[in-house]
Every structure is written in structure tokens, then in C-alpha cells.
Design a protein around this motif. Structure first.
Motif, PDB file in Angstrom:
ATOM      1  N   CYS A  96       0.817  -1.216   0.000  1.00 53.46           N
ATOM      2  CA  CYS A  96       0.000   0.000   0.000  1.00 53.46           C
ATOM      3  C   CYS A  96       0.856   1.274   0.000  1.00 53.46           C
ATOM      4  CB  CYS A  96      -0.899   0.006   1.241  1.00 53.46           C
ATOM      5  SG  CYS A  96      -1.929   1.475   1.360  1.00 53.46           S
ATOM      6  N   LYS A  98      -1.066   4.370   0.050  1.00 54.25           N
ATOM      7  CA  LYS A  98      -2.181   5.325   0.097  1.00 54.25           C
ATOM      8  C   LYS A  98      -1.908   6.541   0.974  1.00 54.25           C
ATOM      9  CE  LYS A  98      -6.108   2.263  -0.741  1.00 54.25           C
ATOM     10  NZ  LYS A  98      -7.252   1.624  -0.080  1.00 54.25           N
ATOM     11  N   CYS A  99      -0.896   6.457   1.849  1.00 51.27           N
ATOM     12  CA  CYS A  99      -0.590   7.635   2.660  1.00 51.27           C
ATOM     13  C   CYS A  99       0.915   7.760   2.841  1.00 51.27           C
ATOM     14  CB  CYS A  99      -1.326   7.614   4.005  1.00 51.27           C
ATOM     15  SG  CYS A  99      -0.497   6.667   5.302  1.00 51.27           S
ATOM     16  N   LEU A 101       2.821   7.454   5.237  1.00 46.03           N
ATOM     17  CA  LEU A 101       3.524   6.552   6.152  1.00 46.03           C
ATOM     18  C   LEU A 101       4.263   5.441   5.412  1.00 46.03           C
ATOM     19  CD1 LEU A 101       1.022   6.229   9.150  1.00 46.03           C
ATOM     20  CD2 LEU A 101       2.981   7.756   8.879  1.00 46.03           C
ATOM     21  N   CYS A 102       3.919   5.236   4.149  1.00 52.14           N
ATOM     22  CA  CYS A 102       4.641   4.195   3.393  1.00 52.14           C
ATOM     23  C   CYS A 102       6.094   4.614   3.159  1.00 52.14           C
ATOM     24  CB  CYS A 102       3.944   3.890   2.073  1.00 52.14           C
ATOM     25  SG  CYS A 102       4.002   5.233   0.887  1.00 52.14           S
ATOM     26  N   ARG A 105       8.509   3.347   6.133  1.00 54.72           N
ATOM     27  CA  ARG A 105       8.370   2.022   6.754  1.00 54.72           C
ATOM     28  C   ARG A 105       9.445   1.061   6.251  1.00 54.72           C
ATOM     29  NH1 ARG A 105       3.132   0.543   3.175  1.00 54.72           N
ATOM     30  NH2 ARG A 105       4.243  -0.196   1.332  1.00 54.72           N
ATOM     31  N   LYS A 166      -1.329   0.785   9.631  1.00 56.99           N
ATOM     32  CA  LYS A 166      -0.520  -0.422   9.424  1.00 56.99           C
ATOM     33  C   LYS A 166       0.960  -0.114   9.173  1.00 56.99           C
ATOM     34  CE  LYS A 166      -4.577  -2.534   9.282  1.00 56.99           C
ATOM     35  NZ  LYS A 166      -5.147  -3.038  10.533  1.00 56.99           N
ATOM     36  N   CYS A 167       1.325   1.148   9.108  1.00 57.49           N
ATOM     37  CA  CYS A 167       2.732   1.524   8.918  1.00 57.49           C
ATOM     38  C   CYS A 167       3.145   2.465  10.040  1.00 57.49           C
ATOM     39  CB  CYS A 167       2.951   2.202   7.570  1.00 57.49           C
ATOM     40  SG  CYS A 167       2.418   1.185   6.182  1.00 57.49           S
ATOM     41  N   ALA A 182      -7.055   7.068   5.487  1.00 57.48           N
ATOM     42  CA  ALA A 182      -6.583   6.256   4.356  1.00 57.48           C
ATOM     43  C   ALA A 182      -6.490   4.785   4.737  1.00 57.48           C
ATOM     44  CB  ALA A 182      -5.214   6.768   3.886  1.00 57.48           C
ATOM     45  N   CYS A 183      -6.132   4.512   5.973  1.00 54.48           N
ATOM     46  CA  CYS A 183      -5.859   3.128   6.394  1.00 54.48           C
ATOM     47  C   CYS A 183      -7.092   2.409   6.935  1.00 54.48           C
ATOM     48  CB  CYS A 183      -4.769   3.151   7.467  1.00 54.48           C
ATOM     49  SG  CYS A 183      -3.721   1.686   7.435  1.00 54.48           S
TER      50      CYS A 183
HETATM   51  S1  SF4 Z   1      -0.499   3.393   6.922  1.00 52.34           S
HETATM   52 FE1  SF4 Z   1      -2.131   2.282   5.888  1.00 52.34          FE
HETATM   53  S2  SF4 Z   1      -2.855   3.666   4.265  1.00 52.34           S
HETATM   54 FE2  SF4 Z   1      -0.830   4.398   4.946  1.00 52.34          FE
HETATM   55  S3  SF4 Z   1       0.612   3.404   3.525  1.00 52.34           S
HETATM   56 FE3  SF4 Z   1       0.457   2.087   5.344  1.00 52.34          FE
HETATM   57  S4  SF4 Z   1      -1.105   0.584   4.833  1.00 52.34           S
HETATM   58 FE4  SF4 Z   1      -1.320   2.269   3.367  1.00 52.34          FE
END
Ligand code: SF4
Length: 263
Positions: A96, A98-99, A101-102, A105, A166-167, A182-183
Motif C-alpha cells: 500500500c 495510500k498515505c 507513512l509508506c 516504513r 498499518k505503517c 486512508a488506512c
Molecule cells: S499506513 Fe495504511 S494507508 Fe498508509 S501506507 Fe500504510 S497501509 Fe497504506
């Protein structure tokens, strides 16, 4: 030390960590002819509160908030609401973007546990060790969570454990509103697939997100809330308990309520 005695000692140590009164076990097992009052404790743990057995609470707290967000649109092209299994969700999370935080990570942390888990634990987001390993609630806070679950006779392996995001947020800051938004579909779909009997929301972010409220953790505790009809119990995050041991006792009260709802 006998197996039963070792079990009793381990159990009482867990209670102590969760804020119970200390219970002193004599190291000397009683033998025939030993002094009155020096009886060997049985392998069955002694309740710390008279009349209240471990894992039981006398009455459930009153009903709280109820949040029933709309389900995903099955006709959209978004794969998340249509994910057929927890494994599919995990694969989507891992890739993912989508935000923001990727960007930082090392590993996304989708969550882990059996598909038939009756209890789902939801925390805030991965920390450093979780980011390193790709697993939720590992490290010191995770070890405490494992002990909390063991204290209500629920092995960690039987619980699904995940987070709102999740990140890992940089420097373990709070996830921001747009990151949560987003998550959130991942968490919603996980709960939809799991259909747990109870959700334990650990920490303010998990509680406020699941219940769609800005109320404080303190005001959300000691109520049986509902997320899509599933009971939600709110308590402190294990990381907060490590910083403030005074919260262990109320946490013990909360998890016993969750346990009662599972029975
Ligand atoms: S925190 Fe959630 S929405 Fe953001 S990149 Fe990670 S998995 Fe995707």
C-alpha cells in the motif's frame, strides 16, 4: 517447585503486573504434620478480590456508543472492501502507498492471528520493533499484552491483533487524521471478515477511531460500546501501562469485562 505451584506463582505474578495486590507464597510446601496455617496453596489461583474469581466480573458496565459505518461499495474498483480473506488484506497492506507513512516504513504490519479469533485487539500503530519485524505488538508493550491475555486465560495465538494504521508513524508520533482515514478501510474489512465476539480497543486512537468519536479514553472506559453491533471494550495501551503502572489495575478491570463478554 511442583508444576502446580509454579503455575500458581506465574499466575499471581501476572496479576501483580496488572495491578493486583501482592500475594505472598510460602516457599515451603506443607507436609503432614506441618503447622496450622502453613497449608500449601492449591494449583488453582486464589482470587485477588474476595468473591471475584479471575476472569469474572460481577456485572457488565452500561451500554455506550454505537457506531455502524457503511460497508464498502461492492461495485467500486477498490479491492479492499472486496478482499476475500485476511491474507488478501495483508498482501494489499504490504504494497500500500495510500498515505505518507509508506515512505518511512521497513515493513507494513497488517496484523496477525487466526481467522476464527473471537477477540480482536486493536492498537494505534506499529512501533520500531513492529516496523523491524512486520509483526504487531512485539517488544516490551507486546510482551505485556501477551501477559494481559494470558491473565484472562486467552493465549495470544487465539487472538487477532492489529492496529489502526498499518505503517509506523515517524518517531512514534500519533497517526494523523488523513493517515487514519486512508488506512481505516483495511481495519474495517478485517473486522468484517473476522466477525469477532468482542473487540478490545487499546489506547485513545483505537477507541476514538473505532467508535468515531473525540471523547477521551477516560470517558470511554467502563462502557460496552458497539462497532457494527460487536461489543467494544476500551482500555489503556500496553505502552502507556509501561509508562504509568497505576493504569494496570483499571486495565485489569477492563480486560475482565472483555473476558466476560467472550464467555
Ligand atoms: S499506513 Fe495504511 S494507508 Fe498508509 S501506507 Fe500504510 S497501509 Fe497504506
Amino acid at each position: 517447585m511442583s508444576d502446580g505451584r509454579a503455575l500458581a506463582r506465574e499466575f499471581l505474578e501476572q496479576q501483580r503486573m496488572l495491578g493486583g495486590e501482592p500475594v505472598i507464597l510460602s516457599d515451603t510446601a506443607s507436609t503432614p504434620g506441618s503447622r496450622p496455617g502453613s497449608a500449601r496453596p492449591s494449583a488453582t489461583p486464589t482470587p485477588l478480590t474476595p468473591g471475584v474469581s479471575p476472569g469474572k466480573v460481577s456485572a457488565l458496565p452500561p451500554a455506550g456508543l454505537s457506531y455502524d459505518p457503511p460497508g464498502g461499495d461492492l461495485f467500486s474498483n477498490d479491492p479492499v472492501p472486496q478482499a476475500a480473506s485476511l491474507e488478501v488484506i495483508a498482501r494489499l497492506v504490504t504494497s500500500c502507498t495510500k498515505c505518507r507513512l509508506c515512505d518511512g516504513r521497513r515493513h507494513a504490519v497488517p496484523g496477525e492471528g487466526p481467522g476464527d479469533a473471537r477477540l480482536v485487539v486493536v492498537g494505534e500503530g506499529p512501533g520500531r520493533v513492529e516496523d523491524d519485524t512486520g509483526r504487531p505488538f512485539v517488544g516490551p508493550a507486546g510482551e505485556l499484552l501477551t501477559k494481559i491475555l494470558a491473565a484472562i486465560e486467552l493465549p495470544r495465538e487465539r487472538v487477532f491483533i492489529c492496529n489502526v494504521v498499518k505503517c509506523r508513524p515517524p518517531e512514534n508520533r500519533l497517526p494523523q487524521y488523513d493517515e487514519i482515514a486512508a488506512c481505516l478501510p483495511y481495519l474495517h474489512r478485517q473486522v468484517e471478515l473476522l466477525k469477532p465476539k468482542v473487540i478490545l480497543a487499546m489506547g485513545g486512537t483505537a477507541a476514538q477511531t473505532l467508535l468515531d468519536t473525540k471523547q477521551s479514553l477516560g470517558s470511554l472506559r467502563n462502557r460496552v460500546h458497539r462497532f457494527r453491533g460487536i461489543p467494544v471494550i476500551v482500555t489503556y495501551h500496553p505502552a502507556a501501562l509501561l509508562r504509568n503502572p497505576n493504569w494496570k489495575r483499571p486495565t485489569w478491570d477492563d480486560v475482565r469485562i472483555a473476558r466476560r463478554l467472550l464467555d
